[in-house]
Design an enzyme around this catalytic site. Structure first.
Site, PDB file in Angstrom:
ATOM      1  N   CYS A 175       0.990  -0.866  -0.324  1.00  0.00           N
ATOM      2  CA  CYS A 175      -0.204  -0.034  -0.080  1.00  0.00           C
ATOM      3  C   CYS A 175       1.100   1.259  -0.441  1.00  0.00           C
ATOM      4  CB  CYS A 175      -1.207  -0.200   1.427  1.00  0.00           C
ATOM      5  SG  CYS A 175      -1.884   1.498   1.401  1.00  0.00           S
ATOM      6  N   ASP A 232      -8.919  -3.475  -6.943  1.00  0.00           N
ATOM      7  CA  ASP A 232      -8.693  -2.414  -6.180  1.00  0.00           C
ATOM      8  C   ASP A 232      -9.457  -1.098  -6.666  1.00  0.00           C
ATOM      9  OD1 ASP A 232      -6.893  -0.610  -4.881  1.00  0.00           O
ATOM     10  OD2 ASP A 232      -5.234  -1.845  -5.071  1.00  0.00           O
ATOM     11  N   HIS A 267      -8.219  -4.318  -3.290  1.00  0.00           N
ATOM     12  CA  HIS A 267      -7.028  -3.406  -2.425  1.00  0.00           C
ATOM     13  C   HIS A 267      -5.650  -4.641  -0.939  1.00  0.00           C
ATOM     14  CE1 HIS A 267      -3.779  -0.614  -1.728  1.00  0.00           C
ATOM     15  NE2 HIS A 267      -4.200   0.302  -0.332  1.00  0.00           N
TER      16      HIS A 267
END
Length: 299
Positions: A175, A232, A267
């Site tokens: 991330c 995502d 994600h």
């Protein structure tokens, strides 16, 4: 846990604070170094969270000097070994909590000196925030990329003096940390390879974030493997396509870089302690990451 010498170091960094404030700060840093999960990461999925044992490993916190500032980091390595390949582990927005520490232990079990520096420590205690929005606004968004590059440089220097062979240097991140993988790869000529897990690729320039991965794609020093989710919602697939085009027009390392797009993965699909975890993409990505590092001289 922090020993008394480290506690004194941390007190010295915060002149004028009360004893109570110093104790609170030390408690926060204990939590930031692989003990428990960040509050804002809830709900937690205990049934899927991986617990990597530390037997046969040297694990725990270290303090890294960054031009006089003492930065805490979590270190994991095979016990009694030197000359180890080095992997820098860059955290999500939640800092160096249990998941990141466990990831470092996984690398150590694969033969690496893995180091996860607490890159938010100057701005605040990422683990104490219960709301992601506030965490981003009050801590994460205030971290300059230049500061991160310097902290990672200091981490590499520490590794070279503590059993690591920095001629075999890799970096991985998740991330927020995935974005830093691309930036640090372009920053440090010593990086042999990187593995970026769903790090943001594009963005508007700002004083703290003057460039983004798309802007430095052509200048990579080592090839990067990008592991991204096709579902995502925060990283559109078209930005991956833009990055691929930029890499194709770059230098040798850029052209060797590649993406694996897991079509149905969201994600944070590697984050085994969160509802976003997807076992098959996570396991496949991990195997690919280890193979990537080995292929490109980080082994």
């Amino acid at each position: 846990m922090l020993d008394e010498r480290h506690a004194q170091d941390l007190d010295a960094l915060l002149p004028g604070q009360s004893t109570e404030q110093g104790a609170t700060r030390r408690t926060a840093l204990k939590a930031a170094l692989g003990v428990g999960y960040a509050a804002a990461a809830a709900p937690l999925m205990a049934q899927t969270a991986i617990r990597t044992p530390s037997d046969g490993l040297t694990v725990g916190e270290v303090m890294i000097d960054v031009n006089g500032f003492k930065m805490p980091a979590y270190r994991a390595a095979p016990a009694g070994k030197t000359g180890l390949p080095v992997v820098l582990v860059c955290s999500e927005i939640f800092g160096v909590h249990e998941y990141i520490a466990d990831t470092a232990r996984r690398f150590a079990r694969a033969g690496y000196l893995a180091i996860a520096p607490e890159l938010f420590v100057r701005q605040g205690d990422a683990q104490s925030y219960g709301e992601i929005g506030k965490l981003i606004a009050e801590v994460v968004s205030k971290v300059p990329d230049a500061q991160v590059m310097g902290d990672l440089d200091a981490t590499v220097k520490w590794a070279a003096a503590n059993g690591g062979d920095t001629r075999k240097l890799g970096i991985t991140g998740f991330c927020w940390g995935g974005r830093q993988v691309w930036l640090y790869n372009a920053h440090n000529p010593a990086v042999k390879a990187g593995v970026a897990w769903y790090g943001r690729l594009v963005g508007a320039a700002s004083p703290l974030n003057p460039k983004h991965p798309l802007d430095v794609a052509a200048q990579l020093n080592g090839p990067v493997l990008g592991l991204y989710g096709g579902a995502d919602t925060g990283i559109p697939v078209d930005t991956v396509a833009k990055m691929q085009d930029a890499l194709a027009g770059g230098g040798a390392a850029a052209r060797k870089s590649t993406f694996v797009l897991y079509r149905d993965a969201p994600h944070a699909f590697h984050a085994d302690y969160r509802p976003s975890f997807r076992k098959e993409p996570a396991e496949d990505g991990w195997k690919r990451a280890l193979a990537w590092f080995k292929q490109h001289g980080v082994a």
